[in-house]
Design an enzyme around this catalytic site. Structure first.
Site, mmCIF file in Angstrom:
data_model
loop_
_atom_site.group_PDB
_atom_site.id
_atom_site.type_symbol
_atom_site.label_atom_id
_atom_site.label_comp_id
_atom_site.label_asym_id
_atom_site.label_seq_id
_atom_site.Cartn_x
_atom_site.Cartn_y
_atom_site.Cartn_z
ATOM 1 N N HIS A 265 11.713 -8.303 12.049
ATOM 2 C CA HIS A 265 12.907 -8.776 11.348
ATOM 3 C C HIS A 265 13.111 -8.011 10.039
ATOM 4 O O HIS A 265 14.203 -7.496 9.775
ATOM 5 C CB HIS A 265 12.759 -10.277 11.071
ATOM 6 C CG HIS A 265 13.909 -10.882 10.337
ATOM 7 N ND1 HIS A 265 14.698 -11.852 10.882
ATOM 8 C CD2 HIS A 265 14.401 -10.664 9.089
ATOM 9 C CE1 HIS A 265 15.629 -12.201 10.006
ATOM 10 N NE2 HIS A 265 15.458 -11.496 8.912
ATOM 11 N N GLU A 266 12.066 -7.935 9.229
ATOM 12 C CA GLU A 266 12.190 -7.279 7.922
ATOM 13 C C GLU A 266 12.320 -5.757 8.055
ATOM 14 O O GLU A 266 13.113 -5.137 7.357
ATOM 15 C CB GLU A 266 11.016 -7.656 7.017
ATOM 16 C CG GLU A 266 10.900 -9.141 6.747
ATOM 17 C CD GLU A 266 12.185 -9.806 6.264
ATOM 18 O OE1 GLU A 266 13.012 -9.151 5.591
ATOM 19 O OE2 GLU A 266 12.372 -10.994 6.568
ATOM 20 N N HIS B 48 15.825 -4.664 8.919
ATOM 21 C CA HIS B 48 16.757 -4.575 7.791
ATOM 22 C C HIS B 48 16.742 -3.161 7.198
ATOM 23 O O HIS B 48 17.799 -2.578 6.935
ATOM 24 C CB HIS B 48 16.396 -5.594 6.709
ATOM 25 C CG HIS B 48 16.815 -6.987 7.023
ATOM 26 N ND1 HIS B 48 18.122 -7.369 7.238
ATOM 27 C CD2 HIS B 48 16.080 -8.121 7.169
ATOM 28 C CE1 HIS B 48 18.177 -8.665 7.487
ATOM 29 N NE2 HIS B 48 16.947 -9.145 7.457
#
Length: 179
Positions: free
Chosen positions: A78-79, A82
């Site tokens: 998820h991170e 980004h």
């Protein structure tokens, strides 16, 4: 730090690096090398920061410790997604928009905006509350909102529509609203 915690942090760093290398090969672009920290607390599992001064990923060490498999398979992609989405598609994309979702699909991870980890009470910071009032009741604003008021921001009551004023409501015991 225990040996198990050290091993988990090392695995999280390695997983982050593997995903960045995978993205570099796939998108044929150099990805930023982020500073990886384990200093998040409270309910947030991770945070990606992209700034002119450098790129950073922050992880919640307690949630990593409590949910190692899910954390490695969900939060880390998820991170990292980004950072990849920002690098590949530009800075004007939505944080969890189509571009980010495409990177998550490429990583083979679910494109979920929020984690579903159990968070222990008392792990986050407790903010002081400040009494504000309107025509109908007393509200309890956090220190963050109180400081914004001191800098000129105004809040209004959703019930009566009046602007909130500092101090408890005169003659009212006060039932703090959820602000």
């Amino acid at each position: 730090m225990s040996e198990a915690d050290f091993a988990l942090r090392h695995e999280a760093i390695e997983q982050s690096r593997r995903l960045l290398q995978l993205a570099e090969r796939h998108y044929r672009r150099t990805m930023p090398t982020p500073e990886i920290r384990f200093d998040l607390r409270g309910q947030a599992a991770g945070q990606a920061r992209i700034a002119p001064t450098g790129t950073q990923i922050r992880y919640n060490r307690q949630l990593l410790h409590d949910n190692p498999t899910e954390f490695l398979n969900q939060t880390i992609p998820h991170e990292v997604a980004h950072l990849v989405a920002y690098r590949v598609f530009g800075r004007r994309i939505r944080p969890h928009g189509r571009e980010w979702q495409a990177v998550m699909a490429f990583f083979g991870a679910p494109a979920q905006r929020c984690h579903r980890f159990a968070v222990k009470r008392g792990t986050g910071r407790q903010l002081a509350r400040h009494a504000y009032h309107c025509a109908c009741r007393t509200h309890a604003l956090t220190s963050i909102r109180h400081n914004r008021v001191l800098r000129g921001r105004r809040y209004y009551c959703r019930t009566c529509g009046q602007w909130l004023r500092p101090g408890a409501h005169p003659g009212m015991a006060g039932t703090p609203a959820d602000d």
